[in-house]
Design a protein around this motif. Structure first.
Motif, PDB file in Angstrom:
ATOM      1  N   GLU A  17       0.877  -1.165   0.000  1.00 31.39           N
ATOM      2  CA  GLU A  17       0.000   0.000   0.000  1.00 31.39           C
ATOM      3  C   GLU A  17       0.912   1.212   0.000  1.00 31.39           C
ATOM      4  O   GLU A  17       1.524   1.520   1.020  1.00 31.39           O
ATOM      5  CB  GLU A  17      -0.893   0.031   1.245  1.00 31.39           C
ATOM      6  CG  GLU A  17      -1.924  -1.061   1.308  1.00 31.39           C
ATOM      7  CD  GLU A  17      -2.621  -1.065   2.660  1.00 31.39           C
ATOM      8  OE1 GLU A  17      -3.160  -0.022   3.051  1.00 31.39           O
ATOM      9  OE2 GLU A  17      -2.582  -2.104   3.343  1.00 31.39           O
ATOM     10  N   PRO A  18       1.032   1.903  -1.144  1.00 30.86           N
ATOM     11  CA  PRO A  18       1.991   3.002  -1.251  1.00 30.86           C
ATOM     12  C   PRO A  18       1.799   4.030  -0.148  1.00 30.86           C
ATOM     13  O   PRO A  18       0.675   4.436   0.141  1.00 30.86           O
ATOM     14  CB  PRO A  18       1.679   3.610  -2.619  1.00 30.86           C
ATOM     15  CG  PRO A  18       0.972   2.550  -3.371  1.00 30.86           C
ATOM     16  CD  PRO A  18       0.239   1.727  -2.362  1.00 30.86           C
ATOM     17  N   GLY A  19       2.904   4.414   0.465  1.00 23.80           N
ATOM     18  CA  GLY A  19       2.848   5.438   1.493  1.00 23.80           C
ATOM     19  C   GLY A  19       2.282   4.959   2.808  1.00 23.80           C
ATOM     20  O   GLY A  19       2.192   5.733   3.767  1.00 23.80           O
ATOM     21  N   VAL A  20       1.888   3.684   2.921  1.00 20.55           N
ATOM     22  CA  VAL A  20       1.338   3.169   4.170  1.00 20.55           C
ATOM     23  C   VAL A  20       2.207   2.023   4.683  1.00 20.55           C
ATOM     24  O   VAL A  20       2.871   2.132   5.703  1.00 20.55           O
ATOM     25  CB  VAL A  20      -0.109   2.682   4.000  1.00 20.55           C
ATOM     26  CG1 VAL A  20      -0.669   2.210   5.328  1.00 20.55           C
ATOM     27  CG2 VAL A  20      -0.970   3.786   3.433  1.00 20.55           C
ATOM     28  N   ARG A  21       2.215   0.906   3.942  1.00 20.06           N
ATOM     29  CA  ARG A  21       3.067  -0.186   4.373  1.00 20.06           C
ATOM     30  C   ARG A  21       3.310  -1.166   3.245  1.00 20.06           C
ATOM     31  O   ARG A  21       2.665  -1.127   2.207  1.00 20.06           O
ATOM     32  CB  ARG A  21       2.469  -0.908   5.571  1.00 20.06           C
ATOM     33  CG  ARG A  21       1.155  -1.556   5.255  1.00 20.06           C
ATOM     34  CD  ARG A  21       0.706  -2.392   6.423  1.00 20.06           C
ATOM     35  NE  ARG A  21      -0.176  -3.427   5.911  1.00 20.06           N
ATOM     36  CZ  ARG A  21      -0.316  -4.610   6.474  1.00 20.06           C
ATOM     37  NH1 ARG A  21       0.362  -4.918   7.545  1.00 20.06           N
ATOM     38  NH2 ARG A  21      -1.126  -5.496   5.946  1.00 20.06           N
TER      39      ARG A  21
END
Lengths: 315, 531
Positions: free
Chosen positions: B217-221
């Motif tokens: 999940e880009p920018g999340v994990r």
């Protein structure tokens, strides 16, 4: 009354349209474009030109606006300039997270604020009233990131009861999710509580000084009945307005809280998109936020018309 | 022609530093802890030769440097989270070890039959995650992603490459425009990751790395899981790696303390000193040649005049800046990009120490009574840039220079200020090779020559040094390059900034990096967890 309500709704839609135009042309005024933001320190004129042509940034702005608006009406916000993924697919899950956070915070804070405000107004000048006033003044004067850090320090770092990160993902059970989201919700509750509480209290008290309330007292009604039956309906409009304002804030203004707790909400998405000049994502977020804000306020207006007997039957 | 093979022990890279000296220096600085404790904390292990207790466990990294716009296409890599994920899934061509030396990765051996020709042997016993076995075509395709019509910034690094040709399934030949004795180290670029020939599905990269993408999940994990047998010996110990993107520095530290992650990157000196006091945590500090620069445009007034540039260079108190802004986690710079500790660093170069009288002397020489200049800076340039500006202002005032520090917004800094303002703050990452450092900002042809310092004589010298295979002669030539930049260049380089990362004591096998941080972003496949 129906006509009044329809007028409100139409006004809301018109506002939204104006906002969409502002949003589109405003974001185009941002200094620097996606090409140079993408490349950062490594931008060369050749690479810049290649990206601009590839992304269609060489077309006139009004044409791009019409295309964009048409797409947005069908729920198609285009593709992200930086990641080439569909904007809708990026924004929706993030918006979902934001709405969950906002809904939980609202669920706790709105009844609490209105209840405490009522209590305060009923016991005006008493110890409880003063205590509530003092506490709400304290919470209203500290910035939200500070509240967040303090809560993390106490409950995550010192006591170890709750996680300091609110990262959400598919594999989490309901309990886990609730634990993860507890601290950001608590922070938001503390931040929005005071505003609504004080508004409820002062709106009630200003109605309480009206002659018809004195009449009610003279009839021998107890204070609680006077407040709830006679004062509250007339004080409802400002209370509803301030609640709507705070609900709007809970959806669109919580990017700081998202950053502190690493919560994957829409605010963070928009900030990332702005710094990368990813205009389709910025515009989609902006439009969704505007729709939320305009929608909530329009609904508040309509609700205020419905609950207020005098607005319900305009002379 | 000289045969240069890693097996023969020839060292092809220069970014390294003398480990013993580094550790001693580090202990002196880390005065809070006892010497032994600091040493253990710095190297990340108490027993120097401890071995993995056994595979397993999930390693959780809390990292700054991720954004929702991240994509796993190596051509787009600009920040640390995607680069770190890239190294979990894929392998590079050449690896830079902890000493800064180029070691074989997917290219297992190399030789240079002529100055402009290199022959590389491709490792053949390696399988991609989809079962395909690695051969020369995959390597050539992966290199060519960054050549010709491409958005990849690595294109500039490969500008010197004329042709990449397949000799047979396990050998490729690279022909250069001009000789480069450091080509293997140059090929360690973090964007040069290998995918199968013709591969385009960047949402789910297929590589030869120790881990397979499970969820991103880009920018999340991002979660990766061990991909079965890994060709690299003594690597990929943990079962899974989770990266949680935490861009807020306070949240990063909180996540480590509350036990939600095992390792965090990018902490500042003050936090590092606090972490060292807690026995549960280790602090790893790497000197990688990352530097801060205050860039003067040599084609604009008054910086056109070298006396003015020298006056400014003597009017800044570097030692004080390293002490205050970096809390000691750095080294004083002397206005050229090669850090002390690099084997080509010219120690005979006189440092530009703070000397207001000397600054006045150069002002007088330039015929200027009182100099007024504006430094444009932002935290986007490097963390602490505004503090550096303010300290510079105070020190320069004593040399009769009125320095105004103009705070610029971080958003849009690289577009609106960088390379536009006549005097502005910037930074540079450490480079694996001296050539990398020189070609980034000091060659006339460089597009990121942020000082507009263009000297044909320097280009010639750098070309000569790049092609030179005799180490002693090379050191001499690179010394002359450093001298030219320091005495004439527009770059005021006040300090080299260390990378500091912290983590739980459970993480073993963790060492300082020679390049970038987190073991050159390959930490995931190198460390193991003590249960």
């Amino acid at each position: 009354m129906t006509r009044l309500l329809a007028e409100r709704a139409a006004l809301g839609l018109l506002t939204l349209l104006a906002v969409s135009a502002l949003l589109f042309f405003g974001t185009n005024l941002l200094p620097g474009d996606v090409a140079s933001a993408l490349l950062g320190q490594e931008a060369t004129p050749e690479a810049l030109h290649n990206i601009r042509v590839a992304l269609g940034l060489d077309q006139p702005a009004w044409l791009r606006y019409l295309h964009w608006l048409g797409g947005a009406l069908h729920g198609d916000f285009g593709t992200s300039l930086t990641s080439a993924r569909s904007v809708g697919a990026q924004v929706l899950p993030r918006l979902g997270n934001t709405l969950v956070l906002a809904a939980l915070a609202a669920l706790v804070s709105v009844p609490l604020a209105v209840g405490l405000g009522l209590l305060s107004a009923m016991r005006e000048g008493g110890i409880l009233d003063r205590l509530i006033s003092m506490l709400s003044l304290v919470t209203i004067s500290v910035p939200e990131f500070f509240v967040g850090y303090v809560l993390t320090l106490v409950f995550a770092v010192q006591l170890g009861w709750l996680p300091s990160l609110a990262v959400m993902h598919g594999g989490m059970g309901f309990g886990e999710r609730l634990a993860a989201i507890a601290l950001p919700v608590a922070t938001l509750v503390i931040v929005v509580l005071a505003h609504m509480l004080r508004m409820t209290r002062s709106a009630l008290l200003s109605v309480m000084s009206a002659p018809y309330i004195e009449m009610a007292f003279l009839k021998g009604l107890p204070r609680s009945t006077v407040v709830l039956r006679h004062a509250l309906p007339n004080a409802a409009a400002p209370i509803i307005a301030v609640v709507a304002l705070n609900l709007g804030y809970l959806v669109v203004g919580v990017v700081v809280v998202e950053a502190v707790f690493v919560y994957p909400g829409a605010g963070q998405l928009m900030v990332d998109a702005v710094s990368k000049r990813d205009l389709p994502v910025v515009q989609a977020c902006g439009l969704v936020f505007a729709a939320t804000y305009v929608g909530l306020n329009t609904m508040a207006d309509m609700l205020a018309i419905i609950v207020n007997p005098r607005l319900r039957r305009p002379r | 022609m000289a045969l240069q093979s890693p097996k023969s022990g020839h060292v092809t890279s220069v970014g390294g530093l003398d480990r013993r000296r580094f550790l001693e220096g580090a202990v002196l600085v880390g005065g809070v802890a006892t010497a032994g404790g600091a040493l253990a904390a710095l190297t990340g292990c108490t027993v120097p030769d401890d071995t993995p207790a056994g595979p397993g466990g999930a390693l959780r990294l809390g990292m700054a440097g991720g954004s929702t716009s991240d994509v796993l296409d190596p051509r787009t890599f600009l920040d640390w989270v995607p680069i770190n994920i890239g190294y979990q899934l894929m392998n590079g061509l050449v690896e830079i070890d902890g000493e800064g030396t180029a070691r074989p990765e997917l290219l297992e051996d190399w030789e240079s039959p002529a100055v402009t020709e290199w022959i590389f042997k491709v490792r053949r016993d390696v399988l991609f995650h989809n079962g395909k076995s690695l051969d020369a075509d995959d390597v050539i395709y992966s290199i060519n992603l960054h050549r010709g019509d491409t958005r990849s910034p690595t294109k500039a690094v490969l500008e010197n490459v004329l042709e990449v040709r397949k000799l047979d399934a396990s050998r490729i030949k690279i022909t250069l425009a001009a000789g480069d004795a450091d080509l293997p180290a140059t090929l360690s670029d973090y964007r040069l990751l290998v995918v199968p020939d013709g591969f385009t599905d960047w949402a789910n990269p297929i590589g030869t790395g120790g881990y397979r993408l499970e969820n991103f999940e880009p920018g999340v994990r991002c979660i990766t899981r061990k991909a079965g047998q890994y060709w690299k010996p003594n690597a990929a110990h943990v079962e899974a790696i989770e990266i949680i993107v935490i861009n807020d520095p306070v949240a990063r530290v909180n996540a480590l303390i509350s036990g939600q992650v095992d390792v965090i990157n990018r902490i500042d000196g003050r936090t590092a000193n606090l972490m060292k006091r807690n026995a549960r945590f280790q602090v790893v500090r790497s000197q990688t040649g990352q530097y801060a620069v205050l860039a003067m445009n040599c084609e604009s007034d008054p910086y056109r005049n070298n006396d003015i540039r020298l006056a400014l260079k003597y009017a800044i108190d570097r030692a004080n800046i390293v002490k205050t802004v970096l809390n000691g986690y750095g080294t004083v710079g002397n206005d050229q990009p090669i850090p002390p500790g690099n084997r080509y660093f010219d120690a005979s170069l006189a440092p530009h120490a703070y000397d207001p009288d000397r600054a006045r002397f150069y002002l007088k020489k330039a015929g200027v009574e009182r100099l007024s200049v504006t430094l444009q800076a932002s935290e986007a340039a490097f963390s602490g840039a505004l503090d550096v500006g303010v300290l510079f202002q105070a020190a320069a005032a004593r040399a009769g220079i009125a320095l105004e520090v103009r705070r610029e917004p971080a958003d849009g800094y690289w577009t609106n200020v960088y390379q536009k303002a006549p005097f502005c703050a910037s930074y540079s990452d450490g480079r694996t090779t001296v050539e990398g450092a020189l070609s980034k900002a000091y060659r006339s042809t460089s597009s990121t020559n942020d000082t507009n310092w263009r000297r044909p004589a320097f280009d010639q010298l750098a070309n000569q040094a790049r092609a030179e295979t005799d180490p002693a002669r090379r050191r001499e030539l690179y010394g002359a390059c450093q001298q030219m930049i320091a005495e004439d260049g527009g770059a005021l380089i006040p300090m080299f900034m260390d990378h500091i990362e912290a983590g739980s004591q459970r993480v073993k096998g963790w060492r300082p990096s020679a390049i970038f941080d987190m073991m050159g972003q390959r930490l995931g496949e190198k460390v193991w967890l003590q249960s």
